[in-house]
Design an enzyme around this catalytic site. Structure first.
Site, short mmCIF file in Angstrom:
data_model
loop_
_atom_site.label_atom_id
_atom_site.label_comp_id
_atom_site.label_asym_id
_atom_site.label_seq_id
_atom_site.Cartn_x
_atom_site.Cartn_y
_atom_site.Cartn_z
NE ARG A 154 6.34 12.44 2.78
CZ ARG A 154 5.23 13.17 2.83
NH1 ARG A 154 5.25 14.36 3.38
NH2 ARG A 154 4.10 12.73 2.33
CB ILE A 155 9.68 9.75 -3.08
CG1 ILE A 155 8.84 8.95 -2.07
CG2 ILE A 155 10.39 8.79 -4.04
CD1 ILE A 155 7.78 8.07 -2.70
CB THR A 234 8.99 4.54 -9.12
OG1 THR A 234 9.57 5.78 -8.69
CG2 THR A 234 10.05 3.71 -9.81
NE ARG A 236 -0.24 6.05 -7.40
CZ ARG A 236 0.67 5.64 -6.53
NH1 ARG A 236 1.90 5.38 -6.93
NH2 ARG A 236 0.35 5.48 -5.26
CD GLU A 265 -0.59 -0.07 -11.30
OE1 GLU A 265 -0.76 -0.36 -10.10
OE2 GLU A 265 0.29 0.70 -11.69
CG HIS A 285 2.37 -0.24 -8.49
ND1 HIS A 285 1.21 0.47 -8.65
CD2 HIS A 285 3.11 0.49 -7.59
CE1 HIS A 285 1.23 1.55 -7.91
NE2 HIS A 285 2.38 1.58 -7.25
CB ILE A 286 7.44 -4.37 -7.00
CG1 ILE A 286 8.53 -3.98 -8.00
CG2 ILE A 286 6.59 -5.53 -7.53
CD1 ILE A 286 9.58 -5.07 -8.21
#
Length: 325
Positions: A154-155, A234, A236, A265, A285-286
């Protein structure tokens, strides 16, 4: 129902329209980050339901066994941070839609922001200006560069479609399903994995983290990249085998990286190698951290709580628990 929400660092959720779905319950929102099992067990002792912000806090067996009232964990996306078998054993239902309705467009946008920032040296140019200097170097354009998408889900597919606006050719690598979907959408699939890494000016990772995908990007893969190439992550951090990225950047292949994700994190160690390399752009991690994205995510998370409370749970991961109820 007593609901606890962890890791809402900026006290954002109670301001979202979707919060009204659970506001009539007894809700406690924690605005800090705690990893100590004892402290978490004390805080969550009366919790019937637990709401998680993605993978910010690990929910493991030692904690679960200290939460006798817990009946539901509601979240979105994948769940490598949760001991699912122990949830099942203890009768705790895990509900997660796993982005069934939509990709994270916020992550798609950040992927492109990182590409632009790294290629145009934007953080370095800002630092130069702030220190009283003018331009510090010459960046590179995106137009005409080959974008390699590793993982056409999807991304990844949404990132690929945006490349048209930058006149960038796109090629794809990944599992069999990714390659079939990419070819169906008209994108190029190179003749080999090695060719994918060698001919991509930018490689962007878009793969979910499962045991089978941990370390799927190897040091050898990175060694085939061009000295002028950029790798963007972006997704993992553990998708790349341990130490491979830092070593590759130090050796000059690829020449740059832009990362939003880390092995541990939150990352607060200022001596971390990635934070101290001039050829790396880092963000904390935004990818999914926008008010708009939160509203999408927590609408689904709160709907899962409503459905559970109504006795008709949805998006259940450990379905054996349902059979017991």
């Amino acid at each position: 129902m007593k609901i606890h929400i962890l890791d809402d660092w900026y006290d954002t959720l109670r301001k979202l329209p979707s919060y009204s779905k659970v506001a009539h319950h007894d809700v406690t929102i924690w605005n800090d980050h705690v990893e100590d099992t004892g402290v978490l067990a004390e805080r969550l002792a009366d919790a019937d339901a637990l709401v998680l912000f993605r993978e910010r806090t690990a929910i493991r067996k030692p904690l679960l066994e200290k939460l006798p009232k817990l009946r539901l964990i509601s979240q979105r996306s994948v769940y490598p941070h949760i001991d699912v078998d122990d949830c099942t054993r203890l009768g705790i239902m895990l509900c997660s839609s796993q982005h069934a309705s939509t990709p994270s467009y916020a992550t798609v946008e950040l992927t492109w922001a990182l590409m632009l920032a790294a290629m145009r040296l934007i953080p370095q140019q800002m630092k130069s200006l702030q220190s009283g200097e003018w331009q510090m170097g010459v960046g590179r354009s995106l137009r005409g560069k080959t974008l390699g998408i590793y993982g056409y889900g999807r991304i990844g597919s949404a990132v690929a479609k945006m490349a048209e606006a930058f006149a960038m050719p796109v090629q794809v690598w990944g599992g069999e399903g990714s390659l079939e979907r990419a070819q169906a959408d008209g994108f190029h699939v190179p003749e080999s994995r090695e060719a994918f890494f060698a001919t991509s000016d930018i490689v962007s990772l878009h793969v979910r983290l499962y045991p089978a995908t941990r370390g799927i990007i190897t040091a050898e893969d990175l060694s085939h990249m061009q000295p002028t190439a950029l790798i963007v992550n972006t997704s993992r951090a553990p998708l790349i085998e341990p130490n491979a990225l830092v070593n590759a950047l130090q050796s000059g292949r690829p020449g740059m990286s832009a990362v939003d994700v880390y092995e541990s994190e939150p990352l607060t160690d200022t001596s971390h190698p990635l934070l101290n390399m001039p050829n790396v752009v880092c963000t904390p991690h935004i990818g999914y951290v926008t008010e708009d994205e939160y509203e999408v995510q927590f609408t689904e998370i709160f709907d899962q709580i409503v459905a559970f409370d109504d006795g008709a749970p949805i998006n259940v991961i450990n379905t054996d628990v349902v059979l017991r109820h």
